[in-house]
Scaffold this motif. Structure first.
Motif, PDB file in Angstrom:
ATOM      1  N   LEU A 161      -8.093  -2.629   9.202  1.00 52.95           N
ATOM      2  CA  LEU A 161      -8.677  -1.961   7.653  1.00 52.95           C
ATOM      3  C   LEU A 161      -7.689  -2.619   7.390  1.00 52.95           C
ATOM      4  O   LEU A 161      -5.982  -2.217   7.857  1.00 52.95           O
ATOM      5  CB  LEU A 161      -9.070  -0.219   7.643  1.00 52.95           C
ATOM      6  CG  LEU A 161      -9.847   0.071   7.149  1.00 52.95           C
ATOM      7  CD1 LEU A 161     -10.795  -0.586   7.024  1.00 52.95           C
ATOM      8  CD2 LEU A 161      -9.660   1.691   7.276  1.00 52.95           C
ATOM      9  N   ALA A 172      -8.753   6.003   9.025  1.00 52.78           N
ATOM     10  CA  ALA A 172     -10.967   5.377   8.964  1.00 52.78           C
ATOM     11  C   ALA A 172     -11.199   4.428  10.064  1.00 52.78           C
ATOM     12  O   ALA A 172     -12.018   4.302  10.576  1.00 52.78           O
ATOM     13  CB  ALA A 172     -10.991   4.633   7.498  1.00 52.78           C
ATOM     14  N   ARG A 173      -9.937   3.422  10.307  1.00 53.97           N
ATOM     15  CA  ARG A 173     -10.014   2.457  11.570  1.00 53.97           C
ATOM     16  C   ARG A 173     -10.061   3.138  12.854  1.00 53.97           C
ATOM     17  O   ARG A 173     -11.380   2.863  13.518  1.00 53.97           O
ATOM     18  CB  ARG A 173      -8.554   1.231  11.670  1.00 53.97           C
ATOM     19  CG  ARG A 173      -8.727   0.483  12.362  1.00 53.97           C
ATOM     20  CD  ARG A 173      -7.790   0.087  13.588  1.00 53.97           C
ATOM     21  NE  ARG A 173      -8.202  -0.727  14.505  1.00 53.97           N
ATOM     22  CZ  ARG A 173      -8.281  -0.430  15.360  1.00 53.97           C
ATOM     23  NH1 ARG A 173      -8.706   1.212  15.522  1.00 53.97           N
ATOM     24  NH2 ARG A 173      -9.319  -1.137  16.835  1.00 53.97           N
ATOM     25  N   THR A 176      -2.480   5.462   1.561  1.00 48.69           N
ATOM     26  CA  THR A 176      -2.973   4.882   2.128  1.00 48.69           C
ATOM     27  C   THR A 176      -3.274   3.802   3.700  1.00 48.69           C
ATOM     28  O   THR A 176      -4.188   3.987   3.882  1.00 48.69           O
ATOM     29  CB  THR A 176      -3.492   3.525   1.162  1.00 48.69           C
ATOM     30  OG1 THR A 176      -3.223   4.144  -0.426  1.00 48.69           O
ATOM     31  CG2 THR A 176      -4.275   1.888   1.443  1.00 48.69           C
ATOM     32  N   TYR A 190     -14.826   6.731   3.413  1.00 51.23           N
ATOM     33  CA  TYR A 190     -13.715   5.938   3.007  1.00 51.23           C
ATOM     34  C   TYR A 190     -13.879   4.424   2.633  1.00 51.23           C
ATOM     35  O   TYR A 190     -13.063   3.591   2.042  1.00 51.23           O
ATOM     36  CB  TYR A 190     -12.345   6.313   4.150  1.00 51.23           C
ATOM     37  CG  TYR A 190     -11.487   5.336   3.802  1.00 51.23           C
ATOM     38  CD1 TYR A 190      -9.814   6.537   2.784  1.00 51.23           C
ATOM     39  CD2 TYR A 190     -11.310   4.508   4.305  1.00 51.23           C
ATOM     40  CE1 TYR A 190      -8.820   5.537   2.597  1.00 51.23           C
ATOM     41  CE2 TYR A 190      -9.230   3.860   3.791  1.00 51.23           C
ATOM     42  CZ  TYR A 190      -8.463   4.369   2.993  1.00 51.23           C
ATOM     43  OH  TYR A 190      -6.918   3.846   2.702  1.00 51.23           O
ATOM     44  N   ILE A 191     -13.832   3.722   3.623  1.00 52.11           N
ATOM     45  CA  ILE A 191     -14.328   2.101   3.579  1.00 52.11           C
ATOM     46  C   ILE A 191     -15.432   1.887   2.237  1.00 52.11           C
ATOM     47  O   ILE A 191     -16.172   2.363   2.459  1.00 52.11           O
ATOM     48  CB  ILE A 191     -15.057   1.307   5.038  1.00 52.11           C
ATOM     49  CG1 ILE A 191     -13.669   1.889   6.521  1.00 52.11           C
ATOM     50  CG2 ILE A 191     -14.882   0.041   4.249  1.00 52.11           C
ATOM     51  CD1 ILE A 191     -14.431   1.623   7.705  1.00 52.11           C
ATOM     52  N   ARG A 192     -14.580   0.919   1.583  1.00 46.68           N
ATOM     53  CA  ARG A 192     -15.274   0.667   0.330  1.00 46.68           C
ATOM     54  C   ARG A 192     -16.323  -0.877   0.756  1.00 46.68           C
ATOM     55  O   ARG A 192     -16.236  -0.783  -0.588  1.00 46.68           O
ATOM     56  CB  ARG A 192     -14.918   0.773  -0.604  1.00 46.68           C
ATOM     57  CG  ARG A 192     -13.324  -0.318  -1.075  1.00 46.68           C
ATOM     58  CD  ARG A 192     -12.486  -0.227  -2.220  1.00 46.68           C
ATOM     59  NE  ARG A 192     -10.583  -0.667  -1.900  1.00 46.68           N
ATOM     60  CZ  ARG A 192     -11.144  -1.581  -2.258  1.00 46.68           C
ATOM     61  NH1 ARG A 192     -11.990  -2.713  -2.454  1.00 46.68           N
ATOM     62  NH2 ARG A 192     -10.092  -2.147  -2.314  1.00 46.68           N
ATOM     63  N   ARG A 235       0.726  -1.343  -0.015  1.00 51.22           N
ATOM     64  CA  ARG A 235      -0.172   0.119  -0.173  1.00 51.22           C
ATOM     65  C   ARG A 235       0.835   0.905  -0.108  1.00 51.22           C
ATOM     66  O   ARG A 235       2.049   1.150   0.498  1.00 51.22           O
ATOM     67  CB  ARG A 235      -0.605  -0.044   1.446  1.00 51.22           C
ATOM     68  CG  ARG A 235      -1.958  -0.998   1.682  1.00 51.22           C
ATOM     69  CD  ARG A 235      -2.541  -0.818   2.536  1.00 51.22           C
ATOM     70  NE  ARG A 235      -1.660  -1.273   3.938  1.00 51.22           N
ATOM     71  CZ  ARG A 235      -1.921  -1.360   4.806  1.00 51.22           C
ATOM     72  NH1 ARG A 235      -3.307  -0.124   5.498  1.00 51.22           N
ATOM     73  NH2 ARG A 235      -1.102  -1.602   6.311  1.00 51.22           N
ATOM     74  N   ASP A 263      -4.291   6.573   5.516  1.00 56.78           N
ATOM     75  CA  ASP A 263      -6.026   6.769   5.398  1.00 56.78           C
ATOM     76  C   ASP A 263      -6.890   5.720   6.146  1.00 56.78           C
ATOM     77  O   ASP A 263      -7.830   6.170   7.266  1.00 56.78           O
ATOM     78  CB  ASP A 263      -6.489   7.108   4.522  1.00 56.78           C
ATOM     79  CG  ASP A 263      -6.081   8.306   3.493  1.00 56.78           C
ATOM     80  OD1 ASP A 263      -5.403   9.475   4.064  1.00 56.78           O
ATOM     81  OD2 ASP A 263      -6.084   8.443   2.520  1.00 56.78           O
ATOM     82  N   ASP A 264      -5.904   3.855   5.977  1.00 50.14           N
ATOM     83  CA  ASP A 264      -6.413   3.057   6.863  1.00 50.14           C
ATOM     84  C   ASP A 264      -6.336   3.278   7.696  1.00 50.14           C
ATOM     85  O   ASP A 264      -7.516   2.754   9.312  1.00 50.14           O
ATOM     86  CB  ASP A 264      -5.541   2.146   5.981  1.00 50.14           C
ATOM     87  CG  ASP A 264      -5.916   1.295   4.947  1.00 50.14           C
ATOM     88  OD1 ASP A 264      -6.591   2.010   4.465  1.00 50.14           O
ATOM     89  OD2 ASP A 264      -5.282   0.618   4.187  1.00 50.14           O
ATOM     90  N   ASN A 282      -6.022  -1.621   3.339  1.00 48.39           N
ATOM     91  CA  ASN A 282      -6.117  -1.006   1.716  1.00 48.39           C
ATOM     92  C   ASN A 282      -8.220  -0.275   1.223  1.00 48.39           C
ATOM     93  O   ASN A 282      -8.829  -0.530   0.841  1.00 48.39           O
ATOM     94  CB  ASN A 282      -5.901  -2.048   0.429  1.00 48.39           C
ATOM     95  CG  ASN A 282      -5.584  -1.092  -0.872  1.00 48.39           C
ATOM     96  OD1 ASN A 282      -5.392   0.141  -0.864  1.00 48.39           O
ATOM     97  ND2 ASN A 282      -5.995  -1.884  -1.887  1.00 48.39           N
ATOM     98  N   ARG A 283      -9.038   0.065   2.003  1.00 50.29           N
ATOM     99  CA  ARG A 283      -9.782   0.260   2.815  1.00 50.29           C
ATOM    100  C   ARG A 283     -11.027  -0.983   2.908  1.00 50.29           C
ATOM    101  O   ARG A 283     -11.878  -0.387   2.198  1.00 50.29           O
ATOM    102  CB  ARG A 283     -10.468   1.107   1.185  1.00 50.29           C
ATOM    103  CG  ARG A 283      -9.406   2.353   1.240  1.00 50.29           C
ATOM    104  CD  ARG A 283      -9.713   3.175  -0.338  1.00 50.29           C
ATOM    105  NE  ARG A 283     -10.807   3.406   0.082  1.00 50.29           N
ATOM    106  CZ  ARG A 283     -12.059   3.869  -1.775  1.00 50.29           C
ATOM    107  NH1 ARG A 283     -11.584   3.950  -2.090  1.00 50.29           N
ATOM    108  NH2 ARG A 283     -13.271   4.142  -1.214  1.00 50.29           N
TER     109      ARG A 283
END
Length: 196
Positions: free
Chosen positions: A80, A56-57, A49, A109-111, A45, A52-53, A82-83
């Motif tokens: 988390l 977001a976590r 990223t 952010y989470i896909r 990653r 960001d992971d 890679n999203r």
């Protein structure tokens, strides 16, 4: 972030620490920063990223802990990569499990979400220790393998179930699952990989 930049940063920080006569703790902290930087550079990653992971976590975990019904009766962990979010642990009923997933899904952010929360009481401390021991055994075998890039695999063990995440090739994923399956004490292996 390049290795050259990381090395220069570490040297600069160590020099600064020595010139200013900082305590041993500060030098240890600088060393920890260097180890983290090397870890970041080995990840498939991007550094952005990874950050960001992480953020977001934290946000998703905060939403779970702020919900009193969920946090009072459940033990839910969020990983988390890679999203992609992996939810593990225990909750008293399916409604609570769905509510936890809904909260995590509200983080833009989470896909994708792999919801592996089980209905039941939180596992006891002895099971948690056993899970840590299993994770260590699996990590050791994966690192010893020539077919699996150990630095690309995240291993989560919950009540003897193993969840594998990472950005890997199909062959690497298959090899990692095979290794985990053959570790004594593993009840089940769940793939949550992204194929690279």
């Amino acid at each position: 972030m390049s290795i050259k930049y990381i090395k220069r940063s570490i040297v600069a920080l160590l020099t600064l620490a020595l010139l200013n006569g900082l305590s041993g703790c500060a030098v240890v902290a600088v060393g920890a920063v260097g180890a983290t930087a090397v870890s970041v550079s080995n990840d498939r990653r991007t550094a952005g990223t990874q950050l960001d992971d992480f953020n977001a976590r934290r946000k998703a975990a905060g939403l779970i802990s702020q919900d009193e019904k969920i946090s009072a009766n459940s033990n839910i962990e969020i990983t988390l990569y890679n999203r992609v979010a992996l939810l593990t642990g225990q909750a008293p009923d399916q409604t609570t499990i769905q509510q936890a997933e809904s909260l995590v899904n509200s983080v833009d952010y989470i896909r994708k979400i792999h919801n592996q929360i089980r209905v039941g009481k939180p596992i006891p401390a002895t099971s948690v220790l056993h899970d840590k021991w299993l994770a260590t055994k699996i990590r050791t075998k994966i690192l010893a393998s020539d077919n699996v890039p150990g630095s690309q695999i995240t291993i989560i063990v919950e009540d003897s179930e193993v969840f594998l995440m990472g950005l890997v090739t199909n062959q690497e994923a298959t090899a990692a699952v095979d290794i985990a399956r053959h570790v004594d004490g593993v009840a089940k292996v769940v793939r949550a990989f992204e194929i690279y």
